[in-house]
Design a protein around this motif. Structure first.
Motif, mmCIF file in Angstrom:
data_model
loop_
_atom_site.group_PDB
_atom_site.id
_atom_site.type_symbol
_atom_site.label_atom_id
_atom_site.label_comp_id
_atom_site.label_asym_id
_atom_site.label_seq_id
_atom_site.Cartn_x
_atom_site.Cartn_y
_atom_site.Cartn_z
ATOM 1 N N ARG A 81 0.858 -1.185 0.000
ATOM 2 C CA ARG A 81 0.000 0.000 0.000
ATOM 3 C C ARG A 81 0.893 1.235 0.000
ATOM 4 N NH1 ARG A 81 -5.035 -2.256 1.921
ATOM 5 N NH2 ARG A 81 -4.623 -4.175 3.037
ATOM 6 N N LEU A 82 0.320 2.355 -0.422
ATOM 7 C CA LEU A 82 1.063 3.611 -0.439
ATOM 8 C C LEU A 82 0.443 4.601 0.526
ATOM 9 C CD1 LEU A 82 1.693 4.053 -4.268
ATOM 10 C CD2 LEU A 82 3.185 3.028 -2.546
ATOM 11 N N GLU A 83 1.294 5.285 1.256
ATOM 12 C CA GLU A 83 0.922 6.429 2.069
ATOM 13 C C GLU A 83 1.698 7.602 1.491
ATOM 14 O OE1 GLU A 83 1.929 5.484 6.103
ATOM 15 O OE2 GLU A 83 0.288 4.036 6.298
ATOM 16 N N ALA A 84 1.571 8.762 2.062
ATOM 17 C CA ALA A 84 2.280 9.939 1.561
ATOM 18 C C ALA A 84 3.785 9.666 1.567
ATOM 19 C CB ALA A 84 1.956 11.160 2.408
ATOM 20 N N GLU A 85 4.313 9.411 0.383
ATOM 21 C CA GLU A 85 5.748 9.215 0.148
ATOM 22 C C GLU A 85 6.344 8.015 0.875
ATOM 23 O OE1 GLU A 85 6.931 10.954 -2.334
ATOM 24 O OE2 GLU A 85 5.106 12.144 -2.365
ATOM 25 N N SER A 108 -5.070 2.539 -2.335
ATOM 26 C CA SER A 108 -4.239 3.436 -1.519
ATOM 27 C C SER A 108 -3.539 4.475 -2.389
ATOM 28 C CB SER A 108 -3.233 2.640 -0.689
ATOM 29 O OG SER A 108 -2.292 1.974 -1.503
ATOM 30 N N GLU A 111 -6.148 7.115 -3.290
ATOM 31 C CA GLU A 111 -6.466 7.929 -2.111
ATOM 32 C C GLU A 111 -5.346 8.930 -1.809
ATOM 33 O OE1 GLU A 111 -8.495 9.452 1.077
ATOM 34 O OE2 GLU A 111 -9.268 7.980 -0.339
ATOM 35 N N THR A 112 -4.118 8.512 -2.006
ATOM 36 C CA THR A 112 -2.962 9.337 -1.640
ATOM 37 C C THR A 112 -2.524 10.290 -2.753
ATOM 38 O OG1 THR A 112 -2.192 7.560 -0.198
ATOM 39 C CG2 THR A 112 -0.568 9.237 -0.795
ATOM 40 N N TYR A 113 -2.524 9.815 -3.995
ATOM 41 C CA TYR A 113 -1.912 10.569 -5.086
ATOM 42 C C TYR A 113 -2.886 11.071 -6.156
ATOM 43 C CZ TYR A 113 2.459 8.952 -3.083
ATOM 44 O OH TYR A 113 3.503 8.703 -2.220
ATOM 45 N N HIS A 114 -4.141 10.707 -6.088
ATOM 46 C CA HIS A 114 -5.212 11.205 -6.959
ATOM 47 C C HIS A 114 -4.839 11.172 -8.442
ATOM 48 C CE1 HIS A 114 -7.176 12.462 -3.257
ATOM 49 N NE2 HIS A 114 -6.021 12.991 -2.899
#
Length: 184
Positions: A81-85, A108, A111-114
């Motif tokens: 999954r990805l979170e901010a950076e 994810s 949600e994070t990078y649109h």
């Protein structure tokens, strides 16, 4: 803005993955994330893809920063999954009967990078990636699917079609060209 490229890969997707990775320019302004359906089995995909590019191709590790010009492969038995950076790994419940699964990554990333996200669904059985690809498109990202006639196992591409209308159905070669243009 740095593109975030997320790829769902399953049965019949090794050759398309090689074509896409070999098309990426060096240097590349994108970060690429690949979820292969390997379950808990040993996986040599990073080594195979590294033969196709001078970019760094590695198994993702939990809590590592997202770096431009890197290709991250979900390790066997872990959702990515990805979170901010940052990259997160977990061994949560199977999704679409598999772990790793593409939908956790796709959702994810959306949600994070649109609008920075490019989602790609390649050949494979089942429906993994279809819901996530729809959400990527809803968040302003680009939804690409391997051409149904080219996919050796068109189940995942068909599922993406039925979940929502992707932006394009392309051969692996054309996906590579499209991604290269975004990364250059």
């Amino acid at each position: 803005m740095q593109p975030i490229i997320v790829i769902a890969a399953s049965a019949g997707s090794l050759d398309p993955l090689k074509q896409i990775v070999s098309a990426l320019p060096v240097p590349c302004s994108a970060s690429v994330f690949i979820v292969p359906h390997v379950g808990g089995n040993q996986n040599i995909l990073p080594a195979l893809l590294a033969e196709m590019t001078a970019l760094s191709v590695v198994f993702a590790e939990d809590d590592t920063p997202v770096e431009v010009g890197h290709i991250y492969v979900a390790p066997p038995g872990y959702h990515m999954r990805l979170e901010a950076e940052r990259i997160r790994l977990d061994q949560g419940q199977k999704v679409n009967h598999t772990r790793p699964a593409a939908d956790p990554l796709f959702l994810s990333a959306a949600e994070t990078y649109h609008e920075r996200v490019v989602g790609i669904v390649l050949s494979g059985y089942g429906e993994d990636g279809a819901v996530g690809l729809r959400v990527i498109k809803e968040r302003g990202g680009l939804a690409l699917v391997q051409d149904l006639d080219e996919a050796k196992v068109p189940g995942m591409p068909y599922a993406a079609l039925y979940e929502d209308h992707p932006d394009a159905f392309l051969t692996a070669e054309k996906i590579g060209t499209r991604i290269a243009a975004l990364c250059g």
